[in-house]
Motif scaffolding. Sequence first.
Motif, PDB file in Angstrom:
ATOM      1  N   GLN A 180      45.583  30.921  44.784  1.00  0.00           N
ATOM      2  CA  GLN A 180      44.182  31.360  44.763  1.00  0.00           C
ATOM      3  C   GLN A 180      43.985  32.640  43.940  1.00  0.00           C
ATOM      4  N   VAL A 181      45.074  33.365  43.659  1.00  0.00           N
ATOM      5  CA  VAL A 181      44.963  34.707  43.068  1.00  0.00           C
ATOM      6  C   VAL A 181      45.088  34.643  41.559  1.00  0.00           C
ATOM      7  N   ARG A 182      44.099  35.200  40.904  1.00  0.00           N
ATOM      8  CA  ARG A 182      44.131  35.304  39.443  1.00  0.00           C
ATOM      9  C   ARG A 182      44.854  36.572  39.000  1.00  0.00           C
ATOM     10  N   GLU A 183      44.525  37.694  39.636  1.00  0.00           N
ATOM     11  CA  GLU A 183      45.131  38.989  39.298  1.00  0.00           C
ATOM     12  C   GLU A 183      45.287  39.804  40.565  1.00  0.00           C
ATOM     13  N   ALA A 184      46.282  40.704  40.548  1.00  0.00           N
ATOM     14  CA  ALA A 184      46.512  41.565  41.703  1.00  0.00           C
ATOM     15  C   ALA A 184      46.950  42.945  41.245  1.00  0.00           C
ATOM     16  N   ALA A 185      46.492  43.957  41.967  1.00  0.00           N
ATOM     17  CA  ALA A 185      46.954  45.331  41.750  1.00  0.00           C
ATOM     18  C   ALA A 185      47.183  45.956  43.118  1.00  0.00           C
ATOM     19  N   VAL A 186      48.261  46.725  43.241  1.00  0.00           N
ATOM     20  CA  VAL A 186      48.619  47.359  44.517  1.00  0.00           C
ATOM     21  C   VAL A 186      48.867  48.839  44.249  1.00  0.00           C
ATOM     22  N   ALA A 221      45.874  46.553  48.522  1.00  0.00           N
ATOM     23  CA  ALA A 221      45.894  45.487  47.510  1.00  0.00           C
ATOM     24  C   ALA A 221      44.477  45.187  47.045  1.00  0.00           C
ATOM     25  N   TYR A 222      44.347  44.978  45.740  1.00  0.00           N
ATOM     26  CA  TYR A 222      43.068  44.604  45.125  1.00  0.00           C
ATOM     27  C   TYR A 222      43.282  43.263  44.438  1.00  0.00           C
ATOM     28  N   LEU A 223      42.551  42.254  44.871  1.00  0.00           N
ATOM     29  CA  LEU A 223      42.782  40.894  44.401  1.00  0.00           C
ATOM     30  C   LEU A 223      41.547  40.344  43.703  1.00  0.00           C
ATOM     31  N   VAL A 224      41.790  39.678  42.568  1.00  0.00           N
ATOM     32  CA  VAL A 224      40.764  38.892  41.888  1.00  0.00           C
ATOM     33  C   VAL A 224      41.130  37.429  42.085  1.00  0.00           C
ATOM     34  N   LEU A 225      40.235  36.666  42.695  1.00  0.00           N
ATOM     35  CA  LEU A 225      40.512  35.257  42.966  1.00  0.00           C
ATOM     36  C   LEU A 225      39.994  34.365  41.847  1.00  0.00           C
TER      37      LEU A 225
END
Length: 521
Positions: A447-453, A467-471
Amino acid sequence: MDLLFIVRTLARRGLLSPGNPTRVADQLNTLRRWGFTLAGELRAAEARDPHRTAVVDEQRGAITYRQLLHRAQRLAVALGGTRGVAPGVRVGLMCRNHVGLIEAMVACSLLGADAVLVNTALSAPQLTAVAEQQQLRLLLHDREFAPIAAAAPCERLDESRIDALITETPPQGRWSDVSRAGRTIVLTSGTTGAPKGARRPTPPGFGPLVSIIDRIPLKVGERILISAPLFHTWGYAALQLSLAMRATVVLQRRFDPVATAHAVDVHGCTALFAVPVMLQRLVEAGAVPATPPRIVAVSGSALPGGLAARFMDTWGDSLYNLYGSTEASWASIATPADLRLDPGTAGRPPHGTRIAILDPTGLPVPRGRIGEIHVGNEMLFEGYTRGPGVPPPPGDRPDGMLATGDLGHLDAEGLLYVDGRADDMVVSGGENVFPRPVEELLTQLPQVREAAVIGVPDPEYGQRLAAYLVLHPGQHLDSTEVREYVRHYLARFSVPRDVHFVPELPRTATGKVIPRLLRMM
């Protein structure tokens, strides 16, 4: 560097192929006079192959090496005669990828002026600060940046006026008497604060070129699409390599995945220089050329987990990933074979480059243990700049090695792995936690396109991860599912305390996530 190794590599890549004796002599004399500056490399390429296409610009079409040199010479005469550009003067260049930027960089080099490559994503206040810190005399910019450029406390010329100056000016002038070739100043990414100017060194000989083309097998006459921004270290390096290899450079002002794949086919590009986020966009768009290039070289930020394999599954085993920085130039290069073995590796140092993994006291750590990455090569930067005449800082270490600010380790086979920035490490409940393994794990969720932690304050543990998630469109996750997923694979202290779902991650023009902007979301 071993002379025999240099000669063999130059021969393998076609740089020692026979040619017209007069032109070969002119080429060598030009390099002897101008060195491996942009001006020297362009003049040498023009002396050897004057009628070869140097640049294919999406607006101006094809331009030969002779035409490119003559236009740069005319611009140098105009800037020197009417704008007071002279040795030591700093000229800002705020342009997207097009031939006019190359002409301006070479013109500055011919005049002995320092070209300051300005990030096109800067705001007006940031540009004002850069212009003041770098003491710019003149700013050359694209038309679209006129409103932002108006804030710069210096004289300004947009691309229309620059083109008119070139057309109106004969190709004679004092540039031919300049003894000091101009330098190039690249701005750091500014992900943790205001960008600083880093003075790029002039290659001392064939060594730096050979280091790269030994590992990334570019040959004379390649057709290279440079999608990485030319104002960035990687895009600038791609231009230097292209001129040295007498390549044809293909340029587009803006990156678009479909247009990029189309340009590769239309222009028969054999190599593509990009940044990792561009590969991600190509994969997401399903944009694959009918004839993919044999070399796709990336740098500028970490490859997200699994991206290398997904990309090579469609474009072929053509991916080369260079790990480096504005300050260190390069540290290691991962080949397609390295990335197939482990997509997370940064590869091995090229010939002539040293890597050391050191503990806080400066002593080497054992294989497999994390420490700070130090690099030594011929292209370490010469220091940060805030105004003319600022001397470079003393070396990091007596042995000439430079601290990258990154933490990493070497495995038993000598492959380098980058575990994260030293200032990104989070101490949570007494445990050292690195965000990157969590990011890598999260990007494996379908489901996750991009992630930053990143690390955030925590009243009980001191710090915890957020965590910052782009779905992907149409996908759904909740915070509990994300935390349980991480808890299943990693230690308790690696589980994010906070999970934020955001429409996009704030990035620099080269794809690096900007942590300070994440905290504001």
